[in-house]
Design an enzyme around this catalytic site. Structure first.
Site: not given
Length: 259
Positions: A35, A93
């Site tokens: 991110y 992730h």
């Protein structure tokens, strides 16, 4: 871990937005290395003046950074970017690096937990196959699996497995990225005099999930946290449960079936 989290995917005003979330009562922030906003989250934590022990911070390592040594290095880099002494929850992730590197990454995170750099190890976008892989390798099971979850995409086989194995389920895209105009959702919202997002988040909480809504609009940040003065009845839950479209209902990458 607080039952309501604040997601910061594609959030490019992270510091001010997370500070607004703290004002709204959130104490759980979900970030990721990919991110590119761990720095902003850390700055918000320090500026907030809230005791660090009262804030729950999550981050994740994406598949390109998997592998034992790269994961160890990545944990140190995330700690430096956050400016924190420890990370509450560190997730793999996605499962898109293959069995060998997935297990190396998991082992590295477990070692970081033992070293006190992270408190809890989990995964994201893991299907039953990937979770069984961890068990077969003799590792303790992850504490968390973060997957796409909302009435249109309920991932029931994964949810059932996680519940049977005491794995907490975090729900990303819980408000379907704003695509909340289904007649059933609108009907339930009207019945309770609530907005559709609140209905979807309440559904998630009543299912036993940990929803992670995201927004950069102050009004929405606050309204998404106002979930504890109403509840959905059995009929509401049955109607929302009936919206499941299986894999076709996913609106995100949802790589739970990756080999």
């Amino acid at each position: 871990m607080p039952l309501l989290g604040f997601g910061v995917f594609q959030n490019f005003t992270t510091q001010s937005t997370v500070l607004e979330a703290f004002k709204a009562g959130y104490r759980h922030v979900d970030s990721a290395q990919a991110y590119r906003n761990e720095v902003g989250v850390g700055e918000a934590v320090r500026e907030s003046g809230i005791d660090r022990a009262d804030i729950f911070i999550t981050t994740k390592c994406v598949s390109k950074n998997h592998g034992y040594s790269r994961t160890l290095r990545g944990v140190d880099e995330s700690l430096e970017k956050f400016g924190l002494d420890y990370i509450d929850l560190f997730l793999i992730h996605d499962p898109m690096s293959g069995t060998e590197r997935r297990l190396e990454t998991y082992k590295a995170l477990q070692d970081c937990r033992k070293a006190g750099k992270i408190r809890t190890v989990g995964v994201s976008n893991y299907g039953v196959k990937h979770l069984e892989e961890i068990k077969t390798a003799g590792h303790e099971m992850p504490s968390v699996n973060q997957i796409e979850l909302h009435p249109l995409c309920q991932q029931r086989a994964i949810v059932s497995y996680c519940m049977q194995n005491s794995i907490v389920i975090q729900a990303y895209c819980p408000i379907i990225r704003g695509k909340m105009d289904h007649p059933v959702i609108l009907e339930v919202a009207k019945k309770h005099n609530r907005d559709p997002a609140q209905v979807l988040l309440r559904w998630s909480l009543q299912k036993g999930f940990v929803p992670l809504p995201k927004s950069t609009t102050p009004e929405r940040i606050h309204s998404n946290a106002h979930l504890y003065d109403f509840s959905l009845d059995t009929d509401d839950m049955i109607k929302l449960d009936g919206l499941d479209k299986g894999k076709e209902g996913a609106i995100s990458w949802n790589p739970v079936d990756f080999p």
